[in-house]
Every structure is written in structure tokens, then in C-alpha cells.
Design a protein around this motif. Sequence first.
Motif, mmCIF file in Angstrom:
data_model
loop_
_atom_site.group_PDB
_atom_site.id
_atom_site.type_symbol
_atom_site.label_atom_id
_atom_site.label_comp_id
_atom_site.label_asym_id
_atom_site.label_seq_id
_atom_site.Cartn_x
_atom_site.Cartn_y
_atom_site.Cartn_z
ATOM 1 N N TYR A 1 -14.475 1.031 15.395
ATOM 2 C CA TYR A 1 -13.923 1.965 14.404
ATOM 3 C C TYR A 1 -12.677 2.650 14.959
ATOM 4 O O TYR A 1 -11.714 2.885 14.228
ATOM 5 C CB TYR A 1 -14.964 3.005 14.004
ATOM 6 N N SER A 2 -12.703 2.978 16.235
ATOM 7 C CA SER A 2 -11.544 3.603 16.864
ATOM 8 C C SER A 2 -10.336 2.664 16.834
ATOM 9 O O SER A 2 -9.209 3.093 16.560
ATOM 10 C CB SER A 2 -11.881 3.982 18.312
ATOM 11 N N GLN A 3 -10.576 1.396 17.102
ATOM 12 C CA GLN A 3 -9.491 0.415 17.047
ATOM 13 C C GLN A 3 -8.963 0.252 15.626
ATOM 14 O O GLN A 3 -7.751 0.134 15.424
ATOM 15 C CB GLN A 3 -9.966 -0.924 17.595
ATOM 16 N N GLU A 4 -9.853 0.277 14.651
ATOM 17 C CA GLU A 4 -9.427 0.188 13.251
ATOM 18 C C GLU A 4 -8.596 1.414 12.864
ATOM 19 O O GLU A 4 -7.584 1.293 12.171
ATOM 20 C CB GLU A 4 -10.643 0.043 12.337
ATOM 21 N N GLU B 1 0.176 1.630 11.597
ATOM 22 C CA GLU B 1 0.810 1.188 10.356
ATOM 23 C C GLU B 1 1.516 2.356 9.672
ATOM 24 O O GLU B 1 2.652 2.234 9.215
ATOM 25 C CB GLU B 1 -0.232 0.578 9.417
ATOM 26 N N TYR B 2 0.853 3.507 9.623
ATOM 27 C CA TYR B 2 1.462 4.698 9.026
ATOM 28 C C TYR B 2 2.725 5.079 9.790
ATOM 29 O O TYR B 2 3.767 5.356 9.193
ATOM 30 C CB TYR B 2 0.463 5.860 9.031
ATOM 31 N N ASN B 3 2.636 5.078 11.100
ATOM 32 C CA ASN B 3 3.789 5.427 11.942
ATOM 33 C C ASN B 3 4.949 4.461 11.703
ATOM 34 O O ASN B 3 6.098 4.875 11.552
ATOM 35 C CB ASN B 3 3.378 5.425 13.413
ATOM 36 N N ARG B 4 4.644 3.180 11.653
ATOM 37 C CA ARG B 4 5.668 2.160 11.443
ATOM 38 C C ARG B 4 6.360 2.326 10.088
ATOM 39 O O ARG B 4 7.572 2.214 9.980
ATOM 40 C CB ARG B 4 5.011 0.782 11.524
ATOM 41 N N LYS B 5 5.570 2.610 9.065
ATOM 42 C CA LYS B 5 6.120 2.670 7.702
ATOM 43 C C LYS B 5 6.793 3.995 7.372
ATOM 44 O O LYS B 5 7.760 4.016 6.615
ATOM 45 C CB LYS B 5 5.014 2.420 6.676
ATOM 46 N N MET C 1 0.852 -1.181 0.000
ATOM 47 C CA MET C 1 0.000 0.000 0.000
ATOM 48 C C MET C 1 0.895 1.239 0.000
ATOM 49 O O MET C 1 1.826 1.340 0.777
ATOM 50 C CB MET C 1 -0.885 -0.023 1.251
ATOM 51 N N ILE C 2 0.588 2.156 -0.900
ATOM 52 C CA ILE C 2 1.398 3.366 -0.961
ATOM 53 C C ILE C 2 0.925 4.377 0.078
ATOM 54 O O ILE C 2 -0.187 4.277 0.609
ATOM 55 C CB ILE C 2 1.394 3.974 -2.376
ATOM 56 N N LYS C 3 1.783 5.337 0.344
ATOM 57 C CA LYS C 3 1.541 6.311 1.398
ATOM 58 C C LYS C 3 0.202 7.036 1.221
ATOM 59 O O LYS C 3 -0.569 7.161 2.177
ATOM 60 C CB LYS C 3 2.695 7.307 1.435
ATOM 61 N N GLN C 4 -0.083 7.513 0.016
ATOM 62 C CA GLN C 4 -1.316 8.270 -0.218
ATOM 63 C C GLN C 4 -2.560 7.418 0.024
ATOM 64 O O GLN C 4 -3.552 7.903 0.563
ATOM 65 C CB GLN C 4 -1.325 8.857 -1.632
ATOM 66 N N GLU C 5 -2.513 6.147 -0.349
ATOM 67 C CA GLU C 5 -3.653 5.252 -0.107
ATOM 68 C C GLU C 5 -3.898 5.094 1.390
ATOM 69 O O GLU C 5 -5.042 5.105 1.848
ATOM 70 C CB GLU C 5 -3.401 3.884 -0.725
ATOM 71 N N LEU C 6 -2.823 4.939 2.140
ATOM 72 C CA LEU C 6 -2.948 4.782 3.588
ATOM 73 C C LEU C 6 -3.503 6.056 4.216
ATOM 74 O O LEU C 6 -4.369 5.992 5.100
ATOM 75 C CB LEU C 6 -1.591 4.408 4.188
ATOM 76 N N ILE C 7 -3.051 7.209 3.760
ATOM 77 C CA ILE C 7 -3.573 8.480 4.276
ATOM 78 C C ILE C 7 -5.073 8.589 3.989
ATOM 79 O O ILE C 7 -5.851 9.000 4.858
ATOM 80 C CB ILE C 7 -2.799 9.671 3.675
#
Length: 60
Positions: free
Chosen positions: A34-37, A44-48, A1-7
Motif C-alpha cells: 500500500y505504501s508503494q501504491e 504521479e501528482y508531483n509529475r503532473k 485523470m483529473i486533479k481532483q480524482e487523483l487527490i
Amino acid sequence: MIKQELIELIENKRAELIQVAVTNGLTSSIAIRYSQELDHLLNEYNRKYIKKTRRVASLS
């Protein structure tokens, strides 16, 4: 997954969470789910992207 998709996923999940919380309350089971999701996506964003950036900056 690319950065923009994750954002985009993060932004969509945040909007869904706000709507669910307004409708059902912050402590409803669906708002908690939803909060957990959202937490998972943010982690995931932070890790990547965030930790990688800090490592590179500290090497400079």
C-alpha cells in the motif's frame, strides 16, 4: 485523470495504508504494498501538477 480524482485516490490510499499498518504493522507485506501504491500516486501528482507549477512560476 483529473486533479481532483487523483487527490481522492491519494487520500483513500493513505487511509487504507493507515488502517492496514494499525492492523498488521508497518513492516507487513500488505502495508509495504500500500505504501508503494501511495508513493506511485504521489509521484504521479508531483509529475503532473507540482513540477508544472514550478516551471510556470520560474518563467514569470
